[in-house]
Write an enzyme that holds these catalytic residues in place. Structure first.
Site, mmCIF file in Angstrom:
data_model
loop_
_atom_site.group_PDB
_atom_site.id
_atom_site.type_symbol
_atom_site.label_atom_id
_atom_site.label_comp_id
_atom_site.label_asym_id
_atom_site.label_seq_id
_atom_site.Cartn_x
_atom_site.Cartn_y
_atom_site.Cartn_z
ATOM 1 N N GLY A 6 -4.829 7.135 2.408
ATOM 2 C CA GLY A 6 -4.895 8.566 2.164
ATOM 3 C C GLY A 6 -6.200 8.994 1.537
ATOM 4 N N PHE A 7 -7.089 8.020 1.249
ATOM 5 C CA PHE A 7 -8.405 8.302 0.690
ATOM 6 C C PHE A 7 -9.463 7.716 1.616
ATOM 7 C CE2 PHE A 7 -5.496 8.387 -2.839
ATOM 8 C CZ PHE A 7 -5.948 9.405 -3.666
ATOM 9 N N GLY A 14 -4.348 -1.932 -0.720
ATOM 10 C CA GLY A 14 -3.560 -1.641 -1.910
ATOM 11 C C GLY A 14 -3.341 -0.151 -2.079
ATOM 12 N N SER A 69 0.819 -1.212 0.000
ATOM 13 C CA SER A 69 0.000 0.000 0.000
ATOM 14 C C SER A 69 0.853 1.263 0.000
ATOM 15 C CB SER A 69 -0.928 0.016 1.220
ATOM 16 O OG SER A 69 -1.835 -1.065 1.187
ATOM 17 N N CYS A 83 -9.312 -1.811 3.769
ATOM 18 C CA CYS A 83 -8.511 -0.697 3.274
ATOM 19 C C CYS A 83 -8.941 -0.302 1.860
ATOM 20 C CB CYS A 83 -7.028 -1.050 3.348
ATOM 21 S SG CYS A 83 -5.941 0.401 3.264
ATOM 22 N N GLU A 101 -5.227 -7.467 10.298
ATOM 23 C CA GLU A 101 -4.362 -8.645 10.419
ATOM 24 C C GLU A 101 -3.225 -8.450 11.423
ATOM 25 O OE1 GLU A 101 -2.009 -5.951 8.671
ATOM 26 O OE2 GLU A 101 -3.983 -6.459 7.859
ATOM 27 N N HIS A 123 -6.404 -2.192 8.795
ATOM 28 C CA HIS A 123 -5.750 -3.476 8.583
ATOM 29 C C HIS A 123 -5.927 -4.353 9.822
ATOM 30 C CE1 HIS A 123 -2.789 -2.078 5.219
ATOM 31 N NE2 HIS A 123 -3.894 -1.348 5.218
#
Length: 465
Positions: free
Chosen positions: A348-349, A276, A72, A304, A407, A405
Site C-alpha cells: 500500500g506504499f 512485511g 504483510s 516489497c 517467490e 513478490h
C-alpha cells in the site's frame, strides 16, 4: 444485503433469513462498517465477534491460503474480488507462515463444499479455529469500486454478540451504526504504523541448500532479515544452493555479521530484506541497519517492504497509494530487459523516485542521502498500470530491490529470475549492474563493473548525471 452511505442510528442488520450457503438452515448476521459510515450487511464467516483493520482488496483468483498467511497483511481486512472463495479448502502444505495474519476476511460467495484431494478442512473451519472474523454474502464488486474511488480506509466486522448490547431496560437490542462507526474510527491507522516487529521471528533459524544442492557446500550465504518473510522466499534461495540464515527484525549490524559465521575470506555472502507490513516511514531501525550494510558494500536484495527500505536508505521518500496493489496479476516491466512480467503484489506504499527524464528515457539520479555517497540509482522496474516504482537498482553499489513478490506464493513464476540475479551478484559481482535496455526495445548491452562510471546504462540516460 443493505448499503448505506451515511451514519445512521438504525440497526446495522436486517431480519435473519434462510441461509443460501453452508450446512446450517439459518445464519448468523454480520456487518462490515467503513469509517465513512457505509455499512454492508451479510452473514458471519469464520469466527464471530468484532475485528478492525485497514480495508483492502485483492484481485487474485487463486491462492487465498497464501494470501491469508502472508504476514504483510497484518492488521488488514482483505476483500476478495474473486466471487467464489474456498472451493479447494485448506491444506497443510501451502501456508506461508505459521498462522493466518489478516485481521478480517470478506468474501461474496463461500464454497458450499470442499473439493480438492489435498484439503484437510474447510476455509470456514480454519478461519473459525484461528479466531479470524469474516463476513460473506456482500456485494464485493460494489465494495471494491468504493475503495478504488475513495481509497482504502479503516473498517470493522461485527457479528454475533458484538452486534448487540443491553438497553436501559435490560433488554438486548442491536447496536446503532453510529456506535460501530465510532469504534472503527478509534482503531489504529496504517499510516505511521511500525508493524514489522510484531510479525518477525523471535529466534534466528537456518534454511540449508536443497534439491540438487542438498548436502553440498553452499554457493553463497545470505542473512535474511525477517520483516514478515514468507516461507517460500528462503526456499527459493535454498533451491539455488544458498544457505539462508533468517534473523529477527531487531537484529543489529553486529548480529548480521555474526550470522555469516566463520566464512573464509572472499566467500560469497549477501543480505536480504523481506516483505512485511506497516508504513516504511516508521521503519527507522531497518533503514539504519540497511545503511550499515550498504556502507560495507555487502551485496543486497530486497523485496516489497525491503524495496521501500532501500528507497528510504538511499534518501528517497515513500508515499501511501490510494488503494495499493494486491493480487497475482499485476503487470511490471523489467527495464533491464524490456520484458513485461505478470507479478504478485501486496503493498500500500511506494517509493518516490524519478522514473523517467525529460526525454522519456529511464532517469538516472544520485541517491540523495549523505550527499550522494551511495552513487547513482535507477528505477529498474515500473508498474504498467500506474507507472509506480516497482524496483530500484544501484549502479555504484551491489544492491537492488523489487516491490513485488517473486517467490510465486501465490502467484506466477515470471519473476523467479530475480533470485538468479541475486545469486549472480553474490558469486560474480564484477558483472554488476545489468545494463538498461534502450528505450523502445532492443537487447541490453553488457554491464560495466560495479562501483565504476563504466557503461552501466544506455547512453541516453548518462546526460542526466
Amino acid at each position: 444485503m443493505t448499503t448505506t452511505t451515511e451514519p445512521t442510528t438504525e440497526p446495522a442488520t436486517g431480519p435473519a433469513t434462510e441461509a443460501t450457503t453452508g450446512p446450517a438452515a439459518g445464519f448468523t448476521p454480520a456487518v462490515l462498517v467503513l469509517e465513512d459510515g457505509s455499512t454492508f450487511a451479510g452473514r458471519a464467516y469464520g469466527a464471530t465477534g468484532s475485528t478492525f483493520g485497514e480495508l483492502v482488496f485483492s484481485t487474485g483468483m487463486t491462492g487465498y491460503q497464501e494470501t491469508l498467511t502472508d504476514p504483510s497483511y497484518h492488521r488488514q481486512i482483505v476483500v476478495m474480488t474473486a466471487p467464489h472463495v474456498g472451493n479447494t479448502g485448506v491444506n497443510d502444505e501451502d501456508p506461508e507462515s505459521g498462522r493466518i495474519w489478516v485481521s478480517g476476511y470478506v468474501v461474496r460467495d463461500p464454497a458450499r463444499r470442499v473439493s480438492n484431494w489435498r484439503a484437510r478442512r474447510s476455509l470456514d473451519e480454519e478461519l473459525a479455529a484461528q479466531g479470524v472474523v469474516g463476513v460473506s454474502g456482500l456485494d464485493t464488486r460494489a465494495l471494491t469500486r468504493r475503495l478504488r474511488e475513495e481509497g482504502v480506509m479503516r473498517a470493522g466486522i461485527f457479528s454475533g454478540d458484538a452486534l448487540f448490547e443491553q438497553g436501559p431496560s435490560g433488554a438486548v437490542r442491536e447496536r446503532p451504526v453510529t456506535d460501530l462507526v465510532a469504534q472503527v474510527v478509534a482503531s489504529p491507522q496504517m499510516a505511521g504504523a511500525n508493524l514489522a516487529p510484531e510479525v518477525s521471528t523471535e529466534q534466528a533459524y537456518v534454511v540449508e541448500p536443497s534439491g540438487e544442492f542438498a548436502g553440498r557446500v553452499p554457493v553463497a550465504t545470505v542473512v535474511a532479515v525477517d520483516l514478515g518473510i514468507k516461507s517460500m522466499t528462503p526456499r527459493r534461495l535454498a533451491e539455488r544452493g544458498v544457505r539462508v540464515v533468517v534473523v529477527p527484525q531487531r537484529s543489529s549490524i553486529e548480529d548480521v555479521l555474526a550470522a555469516f559465521g566463520e566464512l573464509p575470506e572472499g566467500a560469497p555472502r549477501g543480505v536480504f530484506f523481506s516483505n512485511g507490513p506497516g508504513d516504511p516511514d516508521a521503519a527507522e531501525h531497518e533503514v539504519g541497519l540497511l545503511r550499515e550494510v550498504l556502507d560495507r558494500r555487502i551485496p543486497f536484495f530486497g523485496i516489497c517492504f525491503g524495496n521501500q527500505i532501500l528507497g528510504r536508505a538511499l534518501g528517497f521518500g515513500t508515499f501511501k497509494l490510494g488503494y495499493g496493489h494486491r493480487g497475482i496479476n499485476q503487470p511490471v516491466q523489467d527495464r533491464t530487459t524490456g520484458k513485461v512480467e505478470v507479478t504478485a503484489h501486496n503493498h500500500g506504499f511506494a517509493v518516490d523516485a524519478p522514473v523517467v527524464d525529460g526525454s522519456g528515457a529511464p532517469a538516472v539520479s544520485v541517491a540523495p542521502h549523505g550527499e550522494g555517497r551511495y552513487g547513482r540509482v535507477v528505477v529498474s522496474h515500473v508498474g504498467l498500470n500506474d507507472q509506480v516504482v516497482e524496483g530500484l537498482m544501484c549502479l555504484d553499489l551491489p544492491a537492488f530491490s523489487v516491490q513485488y513478490h517473486p517467490e510465486a506464493a501465490a502467484g506466477p513464476h515470471d519473476a523467479a529470475y530475480l533470485f538468479d540475479r541475486f545469486v549472480g551478484l553474490l558469486t560474480d559481482p564484477g558483472d554488476w549492474p545489468p545494463r538498461l535496455a534502450p528505450p523502445g526495445g532492443g537487447a541490453a548491452q553488457p554491464a560495466g563493473s560495479c562501483g565504476t562510471a563504466a557503461d552501466s546504462v544506455v547512453d541516453e540516460t548518462e546526460e542526466n548525471l
